[in-house]
Design a protein around this motif. Structure first.
Motif, PDB file in Angstrom:
ATOM      1  N   LEU A  41       0.829  -1.218   0.000  1.00  0.00           N
ATOM      2  CA  LEU A  41       0.000   0.000   0.000  1.00  0.00           C
ATOM      3  C   LEU A  41       0.864   1.270   0.000  1.00  0.00           C
ATOM      4  N   GLN A  42       1.957   1.203   0.804  1.00  0.00           N
ATOM      5  CA  GLN A  42       2.850   2.363   0.849  1.00  0.00           C
ATOM      6  C   GLN A  42       3.487   2.621  -0.519  1.00  0.00           C
ATOM      7  N   MET A  43       3.859   1.500  -1.173  1.00  0.00           N
ATOM      8  CA  MET A  43       4.445   1.638  -2.515  1.00  0.00           C
ATOM      9  C   MET A  43       3.445   2.236  -3.503  1.00  0.00           C
ATOM     10  N   GLU A  44       2.213   1.833  -3.427  1.00  0.00           N
ATOM     11  CA  GLU A  44       1.191   2.399  -4.316  1.00  0.00           C
ATOM     12  C   GLU A  44       0.992   3.884  -4.070  1.00  0.00           C
ATOM     13  N   VAL A  45       1.050   4.236  -2.747  1.00  0.00           N
ATOM     14  CA  VAL A  45       0.909   5.669  -2.423  1.00  0.00           C
ATOM     15  C   VAL A  45       2.046   6.481  -3.026  1.00  0.00           C
ATOM     16  N   GLU A  46       3.276   5.950  -2.912  1.00  0.00           N
ATOM     17  CA  GLU A  46       4.425   6.671  -3.470  1.00  0.00           C
ATOM     18  C   GLU A  46       4.343   6.788  -4.991  1.00  0.00           C
ATOM     19  N   ILE A  47       3.916   5.681  -5.600  1.00  0.00           N
ATOM     20  CA  ILE A  47       3.766   5.715  -7.079  1.00  0.00           C
ATOM     21  C   ILE A  47       2.747   6.765  -7.509  1.00  0.00           C
ATOM     22  N   LYS A  48       1.625   6.851  -6.814  1.00  0.00           N
ATOM     23  CA  LYS A  48       0.602   7.843  -7.155  1.00  0.00           C
ATOM     24  C   LYS A  48       1.105   9.257  -6.922  1.00  0.00           C
ATOM     25  N   ASN A  49       1.877   9.395  -5.808  1.00  0.00           N
ATOM     26  CA  ASN A  49       2.447  10.726  -5.569  1.00  0.00           C
ATOM     27  C   ASN A  49       3.388  11.139  -6.706  1.00  0.00           C
ATOM     28  N   ALA A  50       4.225  10.182  -7.143  1.00  0.00           N
ATOM     29  CA  ALA A  50       5.136  10.489  -8.270  1.00  0.00           C
ATOM     30  C   ALA A  50       4.368  10.828  -9.536  1.00  0.00           C
ATOM     31  N   MET A  51       3.275  10.080  -9.795  1.00  0.00           N
ATOM     32  CA  MET A  51       2.457  10.362 -10.983  1.00  0.00           C
ATOM     33  C   MET A  51       1.822  11.743 -10.886  1.00  0.00           C
ATOM     34  N   ARG A  52       1.329  12.109  -9.674  1.00  0.00           N
ATOM     35  CA  ARG A  52       0.738  13.449  -9.518  1.00  0.00           C
ATOM     36  C   ARG A  52       1.798  14.546  -9.751  1.00  0.00           C
ATOM     37  N   GLN A  53       2.999  14.286  -9.211  1.00  0.00           N
ATOM     38  CA  GLN A  53       4.062  15.271  -9.400  1.00  0.00           C
ATOM     39  C   GLN A  53       4.410  15.424 -10.887  1.00  0.00           C
ATOM     40  N   THR A  54       4.430  14.278 -11.584  1.00  0.00           N
ATOM     41  CA  THR A  54       4.708  14.323 -13.040  1.00  0.00           C
ATOM     42  C   THR A  54       3.629  15.101 -13.788  1.00  0.00           C
ATOM     43  N   GLU A  55       2.365  14.844 -13.449  1.00  0.00           N
ATOM     44  CA  GLU A  55       1.263  15.580 -14.100  1.00  0.00           C
ATOM     45  C   GLU A  55       1.335  17.077 -13.813  1.00  0.00           C
ATOM     46  N   LYS A  56       1.747  17.389 -12.561  1.00  0.00           N
ATOM     47  CA  LYS A  56       1.871  18.799 -12.188  1.00  0.00           C
ATOM     48  C   LYS A  56       2.934  19.496 -13.058  1.00  0.00           C
ATOM     49  N   LEU A  57       4.121  18.800 -13.183  1.00  0.00           N
ATOM     50  CA  LEU A  57       5.182  19.393 -14.008  1.00  0.00           C
ATOM     51  C   LEU A  57       4.745  19.534 -15.468  1.00  0.00           C
TER      52      LEU A  57
END
Length: 492
Positions: A291-307
């Motif tokens: 679950l923690q890994m999924e959270v980190e992956i989603k955070n990275a995806m959100r950061q990528t979308e933001k950039l």
């Protein structure tokens, strides 16, 4: 038998006859036997004319005018000298004009003749431009000249109105001048309207460009702020989730510890149950890691979308800015081309106007030269006519003697004196050599005249001195076959 006469307010009595040397003027008087009394009106009369005149350039025109003319009478407060002068003027009017009032056309023609004559003389001294621009001065000059002429008839100009100058059919000078002024005003108005329209369009386009630039700037800032706020929200959400997860992990750890403690207390319990519990704990931990890994992956995806959103927003803003700059540059170039075209059109119109003015000036100069030549030809014709009449009168006075007339004209013009002067000048300074010779035939000439041989001999005797004289005067030698000249100059 005497009778008493009284004149109306606008009338005077003119009394002549017994006891009166000339004419007596009065408002009321006794008229005796041998006297005659006539009433005459002194009210001013309006005379309306259309004077046909011609300017100094031989351009005809019509001058409509209205003159209010009548005799001038003395008023209360006038000086004695002025009253005497006005009385004399009124007397002239009574003598010259008042008897003609029964024939109004005669008075009208008299006044019209004076006004037309003076107006034509004055107009001939001025150019059409001077008459048109100085209408007030022209009116005053006409008024003064006409008043001076009418004064000898006892008339006074109370008012003079000169109307607008009118063209003569076939000579539309004022019409063309008015059309030129109207055309100039219309052209200037068109130029002003075009300039105002150009300024309005440029201002509108500039305002529209600024509006679009500001709108693009606001949109870009709004997008950046929106992305920024969205990233901040995602960040806060991840932080809350992490804290929840830590709390859950701590809670589970406490539970695990409690279970381990319970297991340790139940050491004796069944080994399989204990292994199952351990495996369960491990499975929970693995799940938590996942679950923690999924959270980190989603955070990275959100950061990528933001950039990606930020980069896309910047690219969009830069593209819109470049499009606006290109449009503004294109618009400025179009307006510059339109302004250059407008300036060329104005320059062409100005050149055309200058060419028209130069042509008109040349035409006026040629007309002036033609008029001067016509006047010169007329003066030459008048001089020739005068000379012809003078010669005819002289010939008649000399009784038709052409020789006597010729001699008189030559003497009168100084021709003989001039001939003597020319002949004297021709021989002035000359030093001729004069030789006198003869053939010796003086003695007995009468006896020798009858003999042909003697005459031939005389000719031969004449040749030697003749040849010598020619040699002395000109230096020329005679032919050898004729004779020779010795050193002393005598012919042989």
């Amino acid at each position: 038998m005497a009778s008493f006469h009284v004149a109306d307010a606008s009338e005077y009595l003119a009394i002549t006859g017994w006891g009166i040397d000339d004419v007596k003027l009065a408002k009321k008087a006794w008229v005796f036997v041998g006297q005659q009394c006539k009433k005459f009106c002194i009210s001013p009369v309006n005379y309306e004319f259309e004077v046909h005149a011609m300017s100094a350039e031989k351009l005809p025109f019509i001058l409509p005018a209205v003159f209010t003319i009548g005799p001038k009478i003395s008023a209360i407060g006038d000086e004695a000298a002025d009253k005497e002068e006005l009385q004399a003027q009124l007397l002239l009017y009574a003598k010259l004009i008042a008897p003609l009032h029964h024939n109004t056309s005669h008075v009208h023609d008299l006044v019209k003749g004076v006004i037309e004559g003076e107006t034509r003389v004055l107009a001939a001294e001025l150019t059409m431009e001077e008459i048109f621009k100085g209408t007030k001065t022209f009116k005053e000059k006409v008024f003064d000249r006409v008043q001076l002429e009418l004064k000898q008839f006892g008339l006074f100009i109370y008012n003079a109105n000169v109307k607008q100058l009118v063209d003569v059919p076939g000579h539309e000078y004022f019409s063309y001048l008015g059309q030129k002024t109207q055309q100039d005003a219309a052209n200037q108005a068109k130029v002003d309207v075009a300039e105002a329209r150009m300024k309005g369009e440029v201002g509108a386009k500039e305002r529209e460009g600024l509006t679009r630039q500001n709108a693009a700037k606001v949109d870009a800032e709004t997008k950046v702020l929106s992305v920024r706020q969205m990233g901040q929200g995602l960040k806060e959400e991840a932080k809350v989730k992490a804290e929840v997860q830590v709390f859950e992990n701590a809670r589970e750890a406490d539970i695990a510890a409690a279970k381990a403690e319970l297991a340790m207390k139940k050491a004796g319990w069944d080994k399989q149950a204990k292994v199952a519990e351990v495996e369960a704990a491990k499975a929970v931990a693995i799940r938590e890691a996942e679950l923690q890994m999924e959270v980190e992956i989603k955070n990275a995806m959100r950061q990528t979308e933001k950039l990606k959103a930020e980069q896309l927003s910047k690219a969009t803003v830069q593209y819109d800015t470049q499009v606006q700059d290109s449009n503004a540059l294109l618009y400025s170039r179009q307006k510059a081309a339109e302004a250059a075209l407008f300036e060329q059109m104005r320059t062409a119109e100005a050149r055309k106007a200058q060419a028209d003015a130069k042509f008109f000036e040349q035409k006026m100069a040629e007309d002036a030269k033609l008029y001067a030549k016509q006047k010169e030809a007329e003066s030459v014709a008048l001089v020739g006519k005068a000379k012809t009449e003078y010669v005819a009168s002289m010939l008649q006075a000399l009784g038709g003697n052409y020789h006597a007339l010729r001699d008189y004209l030559m003497i009168d013009s100084g021709m003989y004196t001039e001939m003597a002067r020319i002949n004297a000048g021709a021989v002035n300074g000359m030093q001729p050599k004069i030789s006198i010779w003869s053939n010796g035939g003086e003695a007995g000439g009468e006896a020798a005249a009858g003999s042909a041989l003697q005459q031939v001999a005389g000719v031969y005797k004449m040749l030697p001195p003749l040849v010598s004289t020619v040699h002395e005067q000109t230096g020329m030698l005679p032919p050898a076959w004729m004779c020779t000249l010795p050193k002393d100059g005598a012919a042989n």
